[in-house]
Structure formats: structure tokens, C-alpha cells
Design a protein around this motif. Sequence first.
Motif, PDB file in Angstrom:
ATOM      1  N   TYR A  30       0.709  -1.097   0.065  1.00 38.63           N
ATOM      2  CA  TYR A  30      -0.071  -0.067   0.197  1.00 38.63           C
ATOM      3  C   TYR A  30       0.816   1.334   0.033  1.00 38.63           C
ATOM      4  N   GLY A  31       0.356   2.229  -0.578  1.00 39.24           N
ATOM      5  CA  GLY A  31       1.094   3.574  -0.750  1.00 39.24           C
ATOM      6  C   GLY A  31       0.387   4.562  -1.614  1.00 39.24           C
ATOM      7  N   VAL A  32       0.936   5.680  -1.533  1.00 36.61           N
ATOM      8  CA  VAL A  32       0.322   7.156  -2.267  1.00 36.61           C
ATOM      9  C   VAL A  32       1.222   7.321  -3.106  1.00 36.61           C
TER      10      VAL A  32
ATOM     11  N   GLU B  83      18.640  13.327 -12.199  1.00 36.88           N
ATOM     12  CA  GLU B  83      18.892  12.866 -13.417  1.00 36.88           C
ATOM     13  C   GLU B  83      19.531  11.470 -13.537  1.00 36.88           C
ATOM     14  N   GLY B  84      19.027  10.678 -14.410  1.00 43.40           N
ATOM     15  CA  GLY B  84      19.543   9.249 -14.582  1.00 43.40           C
ATOM     16  C   GLY B  84      18.848   8.429 -13.731  1.00 43.40           C
ATOM     17  N   LYS B  85      18.234   8.772 -12.803  1.00 45.70           N
ATOM     18  CA  LYS B  85      17.465   7.905 -11.851  1.00 45.70           C
ATOM     19  C   LYS B  85      15.972   7.811 -12.166  1.00 45.70           C
ATOM     20  N   HIS B  86      15.384   8.870 -12.429  1.00 36.75           N
ATOM     21  CA  HIS B  86      14.162   9.062 -12.774  1.00 36.75           C
ATOM     22  C   HIS B  86      13.668   9.137 -14.431  1.00 36.75           C
ATOM     23  N   PRO B  87      12.546   8.720 -14.804  1.00 39.48           N
ATOM     24  CA  PRO B  87      12.408   8.588 -16.172  1.00 39.48           C
ATOM     25  C   PRO B  87      12.199  10.216 -16.700  1.00 39.48           C
ATOM     26  N   PRO B  88      12.743  10.465 -17.763  1.00 38.53           N
ATOM     27  CA  PRO B  88      12.241  11.878 -18.442  1.00 38.53           C
ATOM     28  C   PRO B  88      10.765  12.321 -18.260  1.00 38.53           C
ATOM     29  N   ASP B  89       9.901  11.454 -18.854  1.00 40.26           N
ATOM     30  CA  ASP B  89       8.556  11.515 -18.966  1.00 40.26           C
ATOM     31  C   ASP B  89       7.813  11.820 -17.742  1.00 40.26           C
ATOM     32  N   LYS B  90       8.428  11.654 -16.507  1.00 37.85           N
ATOM     33  CA  LYS B  90       8.024  11.898 -15.258  1.00 37.85           C
ATOM     34  C   LYS B  90       8.285  13.279 -14.793  1.00 37.85           C
TER      35      LYS B  90
ATOM     36  N   VAL C 134       5.711   9.130  -7.976  1.00 41.30           N
ATOM     37  CA  VAL C 134       6.652   8.303  -7.178  1.00 41.30           C
ATOM     38  C   VAL C 134       5.680   7.538  -6.150  1.00 41.30           C
ATOM     39  N   PHE C 135       5.982   6.264  -6.117  1.00 43.42           N
ATOM     40  CA  PHE C 135       5.038   5.438  -5.099  1.00 43.42           C
ATOM     41  C   PHE C 135       5.733   5.540  -3.778  1.00 43.42           C
TER      42      PHE C 135
ATOM     43  N   GLY D  69       7.690   1.189  -8.053  1.00 46.76           N
ATOM     44  CA  GLY D  69       8.495   2.452  -8.017  1.00 46.76           C
ATOM     45  C   GLY D  69       7.530   3.650  -8.345  1.00 46.76           C
ATOM     46  N   PHE D  70       6.548   3.462  -9.231  1.00 47.42           N
ATOM     47  CA  PHE D  70       5.601   4.747  -9.451  1.00 47.42           C
ATOM     48  C   PHE D  70       4.094   3.955  -9.439  1.00 47.42           C
ATOM     49  N   ILE D  71       3.376   4.920  -9.435  1.00 46.09           N
ATOM     50  CA  ILE D  71       1.820   4.589  -9.251  1.00 46.09           C
ATOM     51  C   ILE D  71       1.464   4.038 -10.562  1.00 46.09           C
ATOM     52  N   SER D  72       1.959   4.236 -11.512  1.00 43.94           N
ATOM     53  CA  SER D  72       1.610   3.952 -13.027  1.00 43.94           C
ATOM     54  C   SER D  72       2.350   2.678 -13.262  1.00 43.94           C
ATOM     55  N   ASP D  73       3.147   2.012 -12.648  1.00 48.67           N
ATOM     56  CA  ASP D  73       3.880   0.812 -12.766  1.00 48.67           C
ATOM     57  C   ASP D  73       2.493  -0.429 -13.014  1.00 48.67           C
TER      58      ASP D  73
END
Length: 582
Positions: free
Chosen positions: A446-448, A456-463, A476-477, A520-524
Motif C-alpha cells: 500500500y502507498g500513495v 537525472e539518470g534515476k528518474h524517467p524523463p517523462d515523469k 513516485v510511489f 516504483g511509480f503509481i503508474s507501474d
Amino acid sequence: MVSGYFDNNKLEWNAILKDTDQNVPTGPTFAVVVAIDFGTTRWEGGDPGVSNQKTPTTILLTPDRKFHSFGYAARDFYHDLDPTESKHWLYLEKFKMKLHTTANLSIDTDLHAANGKRVKALDIFAYALKFFKDQALKELSDQAGSEFDNADVRWVITVPAIWKQPAKQFMREAAYKSELVSRDNPEQLIIALEPEAASIYCRKLRLHQMIDLGSKTAVNGYNPTENVGAGMTQAKEHVRRNRQSRTFLVENVIGELWSELEEGDRYVVVDCGGGTVDLTVHQIRLPEGHLKELYKASGGPYGSIGVDYEFEKLLCKIFGPDFIDQFKVKRPAAWVDLMIAFESRKRAAAPDRTNPLNINLPFSFIDYYKKFRELFEKPEVSNIKFLFLVGGFAESPLLQQAIQTMLQGRCRIIIPHDVGLTILKGAVLFGLDPGVIKVRRSPLTYGVGVLNRYVEGKHPPDKMLVKDGTRWCTDVFDTFIASDQSVALGETVKRSYTPAKPSQQVIVIHVYCSEQEQVGFISDPGVRKCGTLRLDVSGTESPAARREIQTLMQFGDTEIRAMAIDVATSRTVKASIDFLSQ
């Protein structure tokens, strides 16, 4: 303290005298504990050929949608109606499983009656709970010699362990609607998990209350290696002889099995019901005998009702689904008779039968068997001392033989004599001491969703989101608790939230969940919105420049709870997590 249970299927009252030396649960005290085992169906019968069956979970509403009757009374009245009249009545059966199988369960979820008409599921469950409440209070009043006050009762409702949070919340909402308990006193109702309740009871078993399938010696004159079915028949007769009235004592004592359990011992409880099969793995923690869950509850809709569904599917295949659907509506009495006849044949199935019954086991039976084997390969389930087989379906000789064959003597298989009442009796013990299970495993992650500084390099550019010159990573989850993570009873997860503007009255935060441990992300993939955290901050306004609302969430109980305070004023903020309003 006197406590008891109420069974939706046999309408029995069961008193337990609370030992004053035992740990007394914190919180409000009640004169009586009453447990409701809300079943899908039951293995035991009262029809010819169905020797010991408990009342089926069936309900009948009048044409104007008012409650008429429950159980056999409902079935028999509907059976005797003229077909021209019966099509106007609403008859529902085996409706409990709808709460597990509905993907987007909500307060407005519908059920289909036998005549095809739709009815609100919440109304049906509320009608059933009110029926149970009225029956139990009448029994209590009869025994007390005066009207018994519902406020003096702590109610416990059992649900399958595999039920998700929406289904548990739905059952609580039905309890509020039925006036079993009020929203102002939520502590009066405890939602108990069926295999957990069975586990609590099984620890207290005495030798004369059980059958040991792996024993080479006779128990009560019965050798289980010779004929399992005969042993169950003898056990049921033993239980029946001890029920001379509607009131009887259950011993809240230390059983002989308890003396065999040591610190760290592990055991499995397999709850084989009508709708579901649930498995839970517990470890003993001495000296108090508290329990720790070692592996998150697993199972699925693999109960005995699956055999009924497969039979119906076979009829549809032979005669066509349109004909079967019409036959149910036009000839309800004949359909009921057909299912009773099938029930009789189903119960006659046993491994040692030579003459064919011409009934194939459903895919779900085989599927459950495979999942069961998978469970025993996990490290948390190694070195198991006992396997307790409970629930109505546990009386099936075919199921018993399959489990014996699979385990091949790796642990002792124990079946309580009153196998169909094990959950109910354990639920009463749970109501007396809800803190007996100290550690549970979270079934989901569970999370929000939050904003983090973009790296840079860790997070996707589209985010990436640029706001006031600062780069942020969206979606981010933020994990509250991970799937299969151990969480102690009372342990809290803390988070702080700030209203976007001073005039804001309510903070609404979407809660997401996943079966994956790492998210990792709520969109996963596999992540879905499952609930809403609501913080009512009205009335907590203060001159502070930044209002911090500290939120505490508890994941160690059978239901997820939330509490919150305004840090600047120390005022309590009304907090709730809603899993039904998607």
C-alpha cells in the motif's frame, strides 16, 4: 464474563465463561461476545440423503423487496410458491462470494435474484445481519429472563482471510445499515479472519475433540488409517450427543495439543469452506501463547460450492444456458429439488466407492490442490508441526485423502470433531482477546503517489515536472507497507500532509496497492487505485504559517485504520480510509 456465538446456519447459542486470570482485552468492555459465521453454504445437512446439513445461506424477499425469511424457511417457502407467483419474489442464495469476486465492489453493487431481478447487495447483507441480531438477542433475552440490551454485546463477524479491504469494509457498512452496531461505536464490531479464528480455537483442542489422520493408534476407538469417513460420522454423533439444548458450554481451557507446542513451533490452518479455501501459517510465541503470522494468507475461491457451479455448467452445456436460466425462473421448485438431489450424490463421493457417481471434480478443486503444494515449498512453511483441517468442506473424504497423499507424513493432520463450528468458536475467543495475534503479514503493498526531487539518470524523463524553476518527479510511489511485510499489532506508519491553502476543509489522498513487493511509480503495471484517505481539517484552523497534519495508519489488524492530529494545535483530525468509493 460470559461470551458466546451465534451461528447463521443452526441458530445456536454457545456460552464461554471467561477465565479471570487471562489477559483482558483493552478498550470497551461488553457483557457478551457473539460471533456470526457468515457462510456461503455448509457441508453438514437436514434433507433426506443430506444427513447433517446446516441451514444454507439463502434469503427471500417479498415482491415489494421486504425481508421475508432466511435459510430453510426461505428455501421451502419459495419452493412451495405457485410458479406464476414465485417470479415476483426475490430469492437469493450463495451470495457471500459476490464480495470476493466483484472487481470494483462498491456500496451500490447489485446481486441477481433467481428471477433475474437486481437488488442492492448491501440490502441483502444488512437483512441477513439483522436476522442474526434479532435471533441472538431473543435467545439472550430468553436466558436472562429480561430484555437484553444490544449495547452489551460485542459482535464478531467472520470473513475469509483472502478478502480484500473493500469486502471487509462492505461487511462493516452492512452491519451499520442493519443496526447491529452504530457508526458512533465502531469498536463494538470486530471483523475476524476465518482461518485465524480457527487457529485460535485449534490450539485449545483436547484429544477427545479431534481426529488425527496420521495417527497409527486409535483415538476414541477409531483408527483413522482405516476409514476416515467412519471417524467423521462418529465425531459428528459425539458432538450431537453433547448438544442437549440450544445452550451449551465450550471449554476455554488449555488443551493437550497446547502442551505439545513449544516456542517457535509452526502450524498451518487450512479452512475449506463452501466458497473459499483459506490457508494461514502461525508460529507460537510463549509464554502467553500469542501468535505470529509467518506467511500472508493465501487461497482462493476453491470451496465446495465450486462443485455445484461445475454441475450447473455441465447442465448448461447439455441443455443450453438459455434453457437452464428459464428453468430456474419458471420452475423454481423443480430446480431446488434438482440441486438437493445433486447435493446428496456429491456427499456420497468417497475414495473407496466402487460404483460410479458420474460427477467430476471441478477444475477449481485441482487448481487449489496445485496452489496448496506450492505453499509448502516456501521457506516460511518449512518444519510444520501440525496441519489443522477445518471448515465444512474438510469433511470431504476426497479432500482428506488428497491432502494426506500430498503431505506424505511431513506433519500431523488434525481435524476437530466439530469441524463446521471451529471458526465460530474461535471467533468468540478472538472477541474476548483481539490481541492474541500479535504479528500479521500484509497481503498487499500500500502507498500513495508523491512528488520527489527529480534526479537525472534515476528518474524517467517523462515523469519530470518543472514548477517554479524546480524539477520534480511525478507519480513516485511512497510505500506505507510492502506485500508480505511483517507488521505488529498497534504498529503505525506515520506521514505528514499539508493543506494546499489555509481555507481547505478536506484533504483527499488517493491510496494505491499492488501485489508486488517493490513498486516504483503509481503508474507501474499491477498498481491500482484502491482507496481514499480523507482528512477532515475543518475546525482546526490556526495562525500557523504551515499546517502539518500528522497521520497514523495501522496495518497490523484485520482492518486498516487511520488517525490524525493537527501538530500545531494538537487537535484530533477526523481521518478515514475508504475502500468502497472508487
